[in-house]
Design a protein around this motif. Structure first.
Motif, PDB file in Angstrom:
ATOM      1  N   THR A  13     -13.807  23.457   3.513  1.00  0.00           N
ATOM      2  CA  THR A  13     -12.713  23.487   2.546  1.00  0.00           C
ATOM      3  C   THR A  13     -12.987  22.505   1.412  1.00  0.00           C
ATOM      4  O   THR A  13     -12.757  22.812   0.237  1.00  0.00           O
ATOM      5  CB  THR A  13     -11.375  23.159   3.233  1.00  0.00           C
ATOM      6  N   ALA A  14     -13.486  21.326   1.755  1.00  0.00           N
ATOM      7  CA  ALA A  14     -13.825  20.335   0.727  1.00  0.00           C
ATOM      8  C   ALA A  14     -14.933  20.849  -0.181  1.00  0.00           C
ATOM      9  O   ALA A  14     -14.873  20.676  -1.404  1.00  0.00           O
ATOM     10  CB  ALA A  14     -14.251  19.020   1.380  1.00  0.00           C
ATOM     11  N   VAL A  15     -15.922  21.492   0.393  1.00  0.00           N
ATOM     12  CA  VAL A  15     -17.031  22.030  -0.399  1.00  0.00           C
ATOM     13  C   VAL A  15     -16.545  23.123  -1.344  1.00  0.00           C
ATOM     14  O   VAL A  15     -16.881  23.130  -2.531  1.00  0.00           O
ATOM     15  CB  VAL A  15     -18.141  22.572   0.536  1.00  0.00           C
ATOM     16  N   ILE A  16     -15.732  24.030  -0.836  1.00  0.00           N
ATOM     17  CA  ILE A  16     -15.228  25.118  -1.675  1.00  0.00           C
ATOM     18  C   ILE A  16     -14.340  24.564  -2.796  1.00  0.00           C
ATOM     19  O   ILE A  16     -14.457  24.965  -3.952  1.00  0.00           O
ATOM     20  CB  ILE A  16     -14.473  26.151  -0.817  1.00  0.00           C
ATOM     21  N   GLY A  17     -13.459  23.633  -2.443  1.00  0.00           N
ATOM     22  CA  GLY A  17     -12.589  23.035  -3.450  1.00  0.00           C
ATOM     23  C   GLY A  17     -13.371  22.315  -4.529  1.00  0.00           C
ATOM     24  O   GLY A  17     -13.096  22.467  -5.730  1.00  0.00           O
ATOM     25  N   ALA A  18     -14.360  21.535  -4.110  1.00  0.00           N
ATOM     26  CA  ALA A  18     -15.183  20.812  -5.085  1.00  0.00           C
ATOM     27  C   ALA A  18     -15.948  21.779  -5.978  1.00  0.00           C
ATOM     28  O   ALA A  18     -16.059  21.566  -7.187  1.00  0.00           O
ATOM     29  CB  ALA A  18     -16.153  19.884  -4.358  1.00  0.00           C
ATOM     30  N   SER A  19     -16.435  22.867  -5.411  1.00  0.00           N
ATOM     31  CA  SER A  19     -17.173  23.858  -6.199  1.00  0.00           C
ATOM     32  C   SER A  19     -16.275  24.535  -7.226  1.00  0.00           C
ATOM     33  O   SER A  19     -16.664  24.718  -8.381  1.00  0.00           O
ATOM     34  CB  SER A  19     -17.784  24.916  -5.280  1.00  0.00           C
ATOM     35  N   LEU A  20     -15.061  24.897  -6.802  1.00  0.00           N
ATOM     36  CA  LEU A  20     -14.145  25.560  -7.733  1.00  0.00           C
ATOM     37  C   LEU A  20     -13.722  24.627  -8.864  1.00  0.00           C
ATOM     38  O   LEU A  20     -13.684  25.032 -10.029  1.00  0.00           O
ATOM     39  CB  LEU A  20     -12.912  26.067  -6.982  1.00  0.00           C
ATOM     40  N   LEU A  21     -13.401  23.394  -8.522  1.00  0.00           N
ATOM     41  CA  LEU A  21     -13.017  22.433  -9.558  1.00  0.00           C
ATOM     42  C   LEU A  21     -14.162  22.171 -10.530  1.00  0.00           C
ATOM     43  O   LEU A  21     -13.960  22.075 -11.740  1.00  0.00           O
ATOM     44  CB  LEU A  21     -12.566  21.122  -8.916  1.00  0.00           C
ATOM     45  N   THR A  22     -15.360  22.070 -10.005  1.00  0.00           N
ATOM     46  CA  THR A  22     -16.526  21.807 -10.849  1.00  0.00           C
ATOM     47  C   THR A  22     -16.809  22.986 -11.773  1.00  0.00           C
ATOM     48  O   THR A  22     -17.102  22.807 -12.956  1.00  0.00           O
ATOM     49  CB  THR A  22     -17.752  21.496  -9.988  1.00  0.00           C
ATOM     50  N   ARG A  23     -16.709  24.188 -11.244  1.00  0.00           N
ATOM     51  CA  ARG A  23     -16.954  25.368 -12.081  1.00  0.00           C
ATOM     52  C   ARG A  23     -15.927  25.436 -13.211  1.00  0.00           C
ATOM     53  O   ARG A  23     -16.266  25.728 -14.358  1.00  0.00           O
ATOM     54  CB  ARG A  23     -16.929  26.651 -11.256  1.00  0.00           C
ATOM     55  N   HIS A  24     -14.671  25.148 -12.902  1.00  0.00           N
ATOM     56  CA  HIS A  24     -13.632  25.142 -13.932  1.00  0.00           C
ATOM     57  C   HIS A  24     -13.929  24.074 -14.990  1.00  0.00           C
ATOM     58  O   HIS A  24     -13.826  24.336 -16.199  1.00  0.00           O
ATOM     59  CB  HIS A  24     -12.259  24.904 -13.301  1.00  0.00           C
ATOM     60  N   ALA A  25     -14.287  22.884 -14.535  1.00  0.00           N
ATOM     61  CA  ALA A  25     -14.610  21.802 -15.479  1.00  0.00           C
ATOM     62  C   ALA A  25     -15.824  22.165 -16.325  1.00  0.00           C
ATOM     63  O   ALA A  25     -15.868  21.863 -17.522  1.00  0.00           O
ATOM     64  CB  ALA A  25     -14.857  20.503 -14.717  1.00  0.00           C
ATOM     65  N   ALA A  26     -16.810  22.817 -15.732  1.00  0.00           N
ATOM     66  CA  ALA A  26     -18.005  23.222 -16.477  1.00  0.00           C
ATOM     67  C   ALA A  26     -17.654  24.245 -17.557  1.00  0.00           C
ATOM     68  O   ALA A  26     -18.159  24.172 -18.677  1.00  0.00           O
ATOM     69  CB  ALA A  26     -19.056  23.793 -15.529  1.00  0.00           C
ATOM     70  N   ARG A  27     -16.770  25.181 -17.226  1.00  0.00           N
ATOM     71  CA  ARG A  27     -16.351  26.178 -18.232  1.00  0.00           C
ATOM     72  C   ARG A  27     -15.645  25.506 -19.406  1.00  0.00           C
ATOM     73  O   ARG A  27     -15.889  25.841 -20.560  1.00  0.00           O
ATOM     74  CB  ARG A  27     -15.429  27.213 -17.603  1.00  0.00           C
ATOM     75  N   GLU A  28     -14.750  24.575 -19.089  1.00  0.00           N
ATOM     76  CA  GLU A  28     -14.028  23.871 -20.152  1.00  0.00           C
ATOM     77  C   GLU A  28     -14.980  23.034 -21.006  1.00  0.00           C
ATOM     78  O   GLU A  28     -14.856  23.003 -22.229  1.00  0.00           O
ATOM     79  CB  GLU A  28     -12.924  22.994 -19.559  1.00  0.00           C
ATOM     80  N   ALA A  29     -15.922  22.364 -20.377  1.00  0.00           N
ATOM     81  CA  ALA A  29     -16.895  21.560 -21.120  1.00  0.00           C
ATOM     82  C   ALA A  29     -17.758  22.453 -22.019  1.00  0.00           C
ATOM     83  O   ALA A  29     -18.048  22.101 -23.167  1.00  0.00           O
ATOM     84  CB  ALA A  29     -17.773  20.768 -20.159  1.00  0.00           C
ATOM     85  N   TYR A  30     -18.157  23.612 -21.513  1.00  0.00           N
ATOM     86  CA  TYR A  30     -18.950  24.548 -22.306  1.00  0.00           C
ATOM     87  C   TYR A  30     -18.146  25.020 -23.520  1.00  0.00           C
ATOM     88  O   TYR A  30     -18.670  25.086 -24.629  1.00  0.00           O
ATOM     89  CB  TYR A  30     -19.373  25.742 -21.449  1.00  0.00           C
ATOM     90  N   ARG A  31     -16.866  25.344 -23.292  1.00  0.00           N
ATOM     91  CA  ARG A  31     -16.018  25.796 -24.405  1.00  0.00           C
ATOM     92  C   ARG A  31     -15.915  24.731 -25.490  1.00  0.00           C
ATOM     93  O   ARG A  31     -15.963  25.027 -26.670  1.00  0.00           O
ATOM     94  CB  ARG A  31     -14.619  26.130 -23.892  1.00  0.00           C
ATOM     95  N   LYS A  32     -15.759  23.478 -25.081  1.00  0.00           N
ATOM     96  CA  LYS A  32     -15.608  22.392 -26.054  1.00  0.00           C
ATOM     97  C   LYS A  32     -16.910  22.090 -26.784  1.00  0.00           C
ATOM     98  O   LYS A  32     -16.904  21.821 -27.979  1.00  0.00           O
ATOM     99  CB  LYS A  32     -15.083  21.138 -25.361  1.00  0.00           C
ATOM    100  N   THR A  33     -18.027  22.115 -26.074  1.00  0.00           N
ATOM    101  CA  THR A  33     -19.295  21.768 -26.720  1.00  0.00           C
ATOM    102  C   THR A  33     -19.889  22.936 -27.502  1.00  0.00           C
ATOM    103  O   THR A  33     -20.406  22.737 -28.598  1.00  0.00           O
ATOM    104  CB  THR A  33     -20.327  21.262 -25.691  1.00  0.00           C
ATOM    105  N   ALA A  34     -19.829  24.133 -26.962  1.00  0.00           N
ATOM    106  CA  ALA A  34     -20.431  25.289 -27.631  1.00  0.00           C
ATOM    107  C   ALA A  34     -19.460  25.974 -28.582  1.00  0.00           C
ATOM    108  O   ALA A  34     -19.882  26.769 -29.426  1.00  0.00           O
ATOM    109  CB  ALA A  34     -20.939  26.287 -26.595  1.00  0.00           C
TER     110      ALA A  34
END
Length: 95
Positions: A13-34
């Motif tokens: 559960t911790a692994v899945i949660g961390a993966s989902l949060l990270t993917r969301h953060a990565a999408r937001e970071a990509y939107r802001k930088t690109a």
């Protein structure tokens, strides 16, 4: 429920949660930088190679790191719980 099974569920559960949060953060970071949304399907013809490779590399690396961190934190929590349980048993034996 057996303790090992319980801690496996907690760990995954911790692994899945961390993966989902990270993917969301990565999408937001990509939107802001690109300045645009990350490619939903890097295999499409209208996606440039540079964008596809950049997004695949960045998101894969970040999610991989998040999985390792989640696993380590879950395992550490399990070890901590087992140590506390062992101390309680030893204390009862001494009393």
């Amino acid at each position: 429920m057996k303790p090992n099974l319980l801690w496996s569920v907690v760990g995954y559960t911790a692994v899945i949660g961390a993966s989902l949060l990270t993917r969301h953060a990565a999408r937001e970071a990509y939107r802001k930088t690109a300045g645009a949304a990350p490619p939903e399907n890097p295999g499409r013809r209208d996606t440039r190679w540079r964008e596809a490779l950049l997004w695949g590399t960045a998101s894969g690396a970040l999610v991989g790191v998040a999985r390792v961190v989640g696993q380590r934190l879950g395992d550490e929590a399990r070890r901590r719980q087992e140590r506390q349980r062992s101390r309680r048993v030893l204390k009862r034996l001494k009393d």
